[in-house]
Write an enzyme that holds these catalytic residues in place. Structure first.
Site, PDB file in Angstrom:
ATOM      1  N   ARG A  93      75.043  -1.374  20.232  1.00 26.05           N
ATOM      2  CA  ARG A  93      75.804  -0.116  20.229  1.00 26.05           C
ATOM      3  C   ARG A  93      76.220   0.163  21.670  1.00 26.05           C
ATOM      4  O   ARG A  93      75.425   0.635  22.471  1.00 26.05           O
ATOM      5  CB  ARG A  93      74.903   1.004  19.690  1.00 26.05           C
ATOM      6  CG  ARG A  93      75.641   2.277  19.292  1.00 26.05           C
ATOM      7  CD  ARG A  93      74.670   3.438  19.134  1.00 26.05           C
ATOM      8  NE  ARG A  93      74.290   3.942  20.440  1.00 26.05           N
ATOM      9  CZ  ARG A  93      73.102   4.470  20.722  1.00 26.05           C
ATOM     10  NH1 ARG A  93      72.167   4.565  19.808  1.00 26.05           N
ATOM     11  NH2 ARG A  93      72.846   4.914  21.936  1.00 26.05           N
ATOM     12  N   TYR A 136      67.680   7.258  27.893  1.00 25.79           N
ATOM     13  CA  TYR A 136      66.692   6.327  27.334  1.00 25.79           C
ATOM     14  C   TYR A 136      67.023   4.844  27.495  1.00 25.79           C
ATOM     15  O   TYR A 136      66.254   4.000  27.080  1.00 25.79           O
ATOM     16  CB  TYR A 136      66.428   6.649  25.851  1.00 25.79           C
ATOM     17  CG  TYR A 136      67.675   6.699  24.984  1.00 25.79           C
ATOM     18  CD1 TYR A 136      68.259   5.536  24.509  1.00 25.79           C
ATOM     19  CD2 TYR A 136      68.260   7.924  24.653  1.00 25.79           C
ATOM     20  CE1 TYR A 136      69.403   5.580  23.722  1.00 25.79           C
ATOM     21  CE2 TYR A 136      69.414   7.984  23.867  1.00 25.79           C
ATOM     22  CZ  TYR A 136      69.973   6.813  23.408  1.00 25.79           C
ATOM     23  OH  TYR A 136      71.109   6.857  22.637  1.00 25.79           O
ATOM     24  N   HIS A 165      74.976   7.212  20.620  1.00 23.95           N
ATOM     25  CA  HIS A 165      74.681   7.281  19.183  1.00 23.95           C
ATOM     26  C   HIS A 165      75.737   8.120  18.487  1.00 23.95           C
ATOM     27  O   HIS A 165      76.388   7.686  17.550  1.00 23.95           O
ATOM     28  CB  HIS A 165      73.294   7.866  18.952  1.00 23.95           C
ATOM     29  CG  HIS A 165      73.039   8.210  17.524  1.00 23.95           C
ATOM     30  ND1 HIS A 165      72.932   7.243  16.546  1.00 23.95           N
ATOM     31  CD2 HIS A 165      72.918   9.406  16.898  1.00 23.95           C
ATOM     32  CE1 HIS A 165      72.742   7.840  15.380  1.00 23.95           C
ATOM     33  NE2 HIS A 165      72.742   9.145  15.570  1.00 23.95           N
TER      34      HIS A 165
HETATM   35  C1  TPP Z   1      67.011   9.829   6.419  1.00 21.73           C
HETATM   36  C2  TPP Z   1      67.524  10.173   7.760  1.00 21.73           C
HETATM   37  N1  TPP Z   1      66.655  10.454   8.757  1.00 21.73           N
HETATM   38  C3  TPP Z   1      67.133  10.789   9.974  1.00 21.73           C
HETATM   39  C4  TPP Z   1      68.468  10.864  10.217  1.00 21.73           C
HETATM   40  C5  TPP Z   1      69.002  11.236  11.595  1.00 21.73           C
HETATM   41  N2  TPP Z   1      69.597  10.021  12.157  1.00 21.73           N
HETATM   42  C6  TPP Z   1      70.906   9.794  12.063  1.00 21.73           C
HETATM   43  S1  TPP Z   1      71.321   8.282  12.587  1.00 21.73           S
HETATM   44  C7  TPP Z   1      69.745   7.935  13.036  1.00 21.73           C
HETATM   45  C8  TPP Z   1      69.439   6.591  13.620  1.00 21.73           C
HETATM   46  C9  TPP Z   1      69.916   5.495  12.739  1.00 21.73           C
HETATM   47  O1  TPP Z   1      69.678   4.264  13.342  1.00 21.73           O
HETATM   48  P1  TPP Z   1      70.199   2.921  12.687  1.00 21.73           P
HETATM   49  O2  TPP Z   1      69.780   2.854  11.253  1.00 21.73           O
HETATM   50  O3  TPP Z   1      69.789   1.812  13.557  1.00 21.73           O
HETATM   51  O4  TPP Z   1      71.780   3.096  12.667  1.00 21.73           O
HETATM   52  P2  TPP Z   1      72.757   3.289  13.907  1.00 21.73           P
HETATM   53  O5  TPP Z   1      72.814   4.747  14.228  1.00 21.73           O
HETATM   54  O6  TPP Z   1      72.231   2.492  15.038  1.00 21.73           O
HETATM   55  O7  TPP Z   1      74.081   2.817  13.427  1.00 21.73           O
HETATM   56  C10 TPP Z   1      68.898   8.996  12.745  1.00 21.73           C
HETATM   57  C11 TPP Z   1      67.472   9.030  13.028  1.00 21.73           C
HETATM   58  C12 TPP Z   1      69.326  10.567   9.141  1.00 21.73           C
HETATM   59  N3  TPP Z   1      70.666  10.613   9.258  1.00 21.73           N
HETATM   60  N4  TPP Z   1      68.835  10.219   7.941  1.00 21.73           N
END
Ligand code: TPP
Ligand code: MG
Lengths: 317, 357
Positions: free
Chosen positions: B255, B268, B259
């Site tokens: 990424r 971080y 985020h």
């Molecule tokens: C069930 C859930 N828990 C927490 C969140 C808050 N949240 C949004 S994105 C994220 C991180 C997701 O990481 P990843 O699966 O690696 O996807 P990326 O953002 O890197 O595309 C979090 C914790 C959420 N959207 N859904």
């Protein structure tokens, strides 16, 4: 009621070849309460089948199948375990139609046994109706007799909405009722006036409906009894009309009192009919604490005495 | 007695290295220059649309936005490997998949401007809308795959999940059901190394994310997710095998941006880390390859940049003209209009609660 539900599923499996029935132990075993008994033998394991033991997966699979053009009927083995599928239900089943502004609809049903009075282990006796009703988007149905159970299930399975169908465990085999063999519909979103009366209105549903009827008959109270049948969306019109007619409203349900269906009914009556009431609105409901272990449940579930006393009290006001 | 209960391994595959060199022996035969230029086109359009979204957000013209920069090879490679009738099920960052599958760009901006109308995905795009709760879309992908099989359709379903998402129960439940029911499903794990501020190593002690497939009885492979060719090949193979069951593909990518626009990654992660991955940029890699081959030059690059800008600007223009109808919130809840809901809608109309601020 088990027979009526089994019959409804049988008829709908026959009517709609995109309809499948799945869940934990619903196949060969016919479900732990036998609601799906014999259906796999009749329709094959392509239409009636077991799933792995995972409620979120079951709910999510049902959502995906519905998106894909099927009409899944998924069983959650007990109400307390359907909470493992809570996220799928509230985040997706309830929202997909609005999220896509009507472009994706989810014709699906999640059915589960609910409520207590049958002396089972912890987590087997919950009354979860308000969880599914609160956010909107899910049709929540809870029949109190075999006739309605069959007609409501058939109607619900001819709709394109996500439906949570709650089956009171205690009523599965409580009484027999002769019902038509063929498919018929009971309207969704319409309460039933179980009996007409003039002295007071009792709004109830599920396990409490037959109990209320018995108490009223024994006391020879001239009560109008309303069985909600559909919890969400609520049939306000029927409730308000009756409240205005009798001037007294008592709500009886098994689920906990606080933030329950009774609160919803009371608020609507207060908003629309308060000046036509002769007594404060009253509620008889389970205590506002988690459903207890089986040896304690007789102290928890509203019984005939509590209902009878509440009737006396509201009539004295 | 002691014997091996299971013996498996996870392979890693790269086909085009950081300098744009390929191994002609394993290079997919169906990938001619024309097709790679098409991939490059989609990758650059995705990056342009992404950059525009970020800038619109900074100007207050878009809601919170999650950039896709750095993940174009994974997304375009997958989209290009999908057949017309295949269906994709995204999480919230798969902008490139939508774009390469032909989503009108204004619909993409509508979504990130905060309108549900951005979830109206035209049928021919063959995809579901963005899903925000992490990994909850994986059981849907599995269920949709079930429907393809049940209704005797040929389509495969491609579900996306992040590295963080693989820690969720829904990820495992989804692939486990797919294994038991033998469904035509391909799961793309976009391992971009981060779940907001939590690094990949904090999600699982497993050496790869692909090996999670093993527990569901599925094949798992790991590919260089910044190599559009490797992704294309892996997804093509998985789709070709979909009738025999599901596959899990871990795409190792990065990424490159924050985020979401609400996040500050400098808190971080180090600049060195970012700089290291910048050298593996998936878009630059394809350009180098095409340039070295003599089929791409500055003039073409300039033309492409102009075309992309024109397309993006037109889409933003269109999205900004959209007029929402608050009634649409009420009319799309059930197949029927309950009296009680209609009363709430009518009350709002009557009281004129919906005037523009
Ligand atoms: C069930 C859930 N828990 C927490 C969140 C808050 N949240 C949004 S994105 C994220 C991180 C997701 O990481 P990843 O699966 O690696 O996807 P990326 O953002 O890197 O595309 C979090 C914790 C959420 N959207 N859904
Ligand atoms: Mg990630």
């Amino acid at each position: 009621m088990v027979g009526a539900l089994n019959n409804a599923l049988d008829l709908m499996l026959k009517e709609n070849d995109k309809l499948v029935v799945f869940g934990e132990d619903v196949g060969k075993d016919g479900g732990v309460f036998r609601v799906t008994d014999g259906l796999q033998a009749k329709y094959g394991d392509g239409r009636v089948f077991d799933s792995p033991l995972a409620e979120s997966g079951i709910a999510g699979a049902a959502i995906g199948m519905a998106i894909g053009g099927m009409h899944p009927v998924a069983e959650m083995q007990f109400a307390g375990f359907m909470f493992l599928g809570f996220s799928q239900m509230v985040n997706h089943a309830a929202r997909y139609r609005t999220r896509t502004r009507g472009n994706v609809t989810l014709p699906l049903m999640i059915r589960t046994p609910v409520s207590g009075g049958v002396k089972t282990l912890e987590h087997h006796s919950e009354s979860p109706e308000i969880y599914w009703s609160h956010m909107g988007g899910i049709v929540v149905i809870e029949p109190s007799n075999p006739y309605d159970a069959k007609g409501l299930m058939i109607k619900a399975l001819r709709m394109t909405d996500p439906v949570v169908f709650l089956e009171p465990t205690k009523l599965y085999r409580l009484f027999k009722q002769n019902i038509p063999d063929e498919a018929y519909e009971v309207p969704v979103g319409k309460a039933a006036v179980m009996q007409e009366g003039t002295q007071l209105t009792i709004v109830t549903y599920g396990t409490m409906a037959p109990l209320v009827k018995d108490v009223v008959a024994k006391k020879k109270t001239d009560a109008e009894i309303i069985d909600l049948r559909t919890i969400n969306p609520i049939d306000e019109a029927t409730i308000i009309a009756s409240a205005k007619k009798t001037g007294r409203v008592l709500i009886v349900h098994e689920a906990s009192m606080s933030f329950g269906v009774g609160a919803e009914v009371a608020a609507r009556v207060a908003e629309k009919a308060i000046f036509e009431l002769d007594a404060p609105i009253m509620r008889v409901a389970g205590p506002s604490l988690p459903y207890p272990f089986p040896a304690y449940e007789k102290y928890w579930v509203p019984n005939a005495t509590r209902i009878s006393q509440a009737i006396d009290k509201i009539l004295q006001e | 007695m002691l014997s091996k209960a299971w013996d498996g391994s996870v392979n890693y595959c790269q086909m085009m290295d950081e300098q744009g060199n390929i191994d002609p022996l394993i290079f997919p035969k169906d990938l001619d220059d024309k097709k790679i230029i098409e991939m490059y086109r989609w990758m650059t359009l995705t990056r342009a649309a992404d950059a525009k979204a970020l800038s619109l957000q900074r100007q207050g013209r878009l809601q919170t936005y999650g950039p896709s920069m750095g993940q174009e090879a994974t997304q375009i490679g997958t989209a290009m490997a999908m057949r017309k009738d295949d269906i994709f099920v995204p999480n919230f960052r798969q902008h490139g998949v939508f774009i390469a599958r032909g989503l009108p760009l204004d619909v993409f901006y509508l979504y990130w401007k905060g309108y549900e109308e951005g979830c109206i995905i035209p049928k021919e795009v063959g995809g579901m809308p963005y899903i925000v709760p992490v990994a909850t879309q994986i059981p849907h992908a599995m269920g949709i795959a079930f429907a393809q099989k049940y209704l005797k359709k040929d389509a495969a379903v491609v579900g996306f999940v992040g590295d963080g998402g693989t820690s969720e129960g829904d990820f495992y439940e989804g692939i486990n059901f797919a294994g038991v029911w033998k469904l035509p499903l391909v799961i793309i794990i976009e391992n971009n190394q981060w779940a907001i501020s939590v690094p990949r190593a904090r999600q699982t002690a497993a050496k790869t994310l692909a090996q999670k497939a093993v527990a569901a009885g599925l094949p798992g492979v790991q590919v260089d997710g910044n190599d559009v060719v490797a992704v294309y090949k892996a997804v093509t193979d998985a789709i070709n095998n979909a009738k025999g069951g599901a596959t899990v593909i871990e795409c190792v990518t990065y990424r490159m941006s924050m985020h979401t626009t609400a996040d500050d990654p400098t808190k971080y992660r180090s600049d060195a880390d970012v700089a290291m991955w910048q050298k593996k940029d998936p878009v630059a890699r394809v350009k180098t390859y095409l340039t070295k081959k003599g089929v791409w030059d500055d003039k073409k690059e300039q033309q492409l940049a102009n075309d992309n800008k024109e397309e993006v600007d037109a889409a933003v223009d269109k999205a900004e003209k959209f007029k929402p109808d608050p009634k649409s919130m009420f009319t799309n809840i059930y197949s029927f209009m309950p009296d009680v809901l209609k009363a709430e809608m009518d009350a709002a109309v009557e009281a004129d609660f919906w005037q523009e601020e």
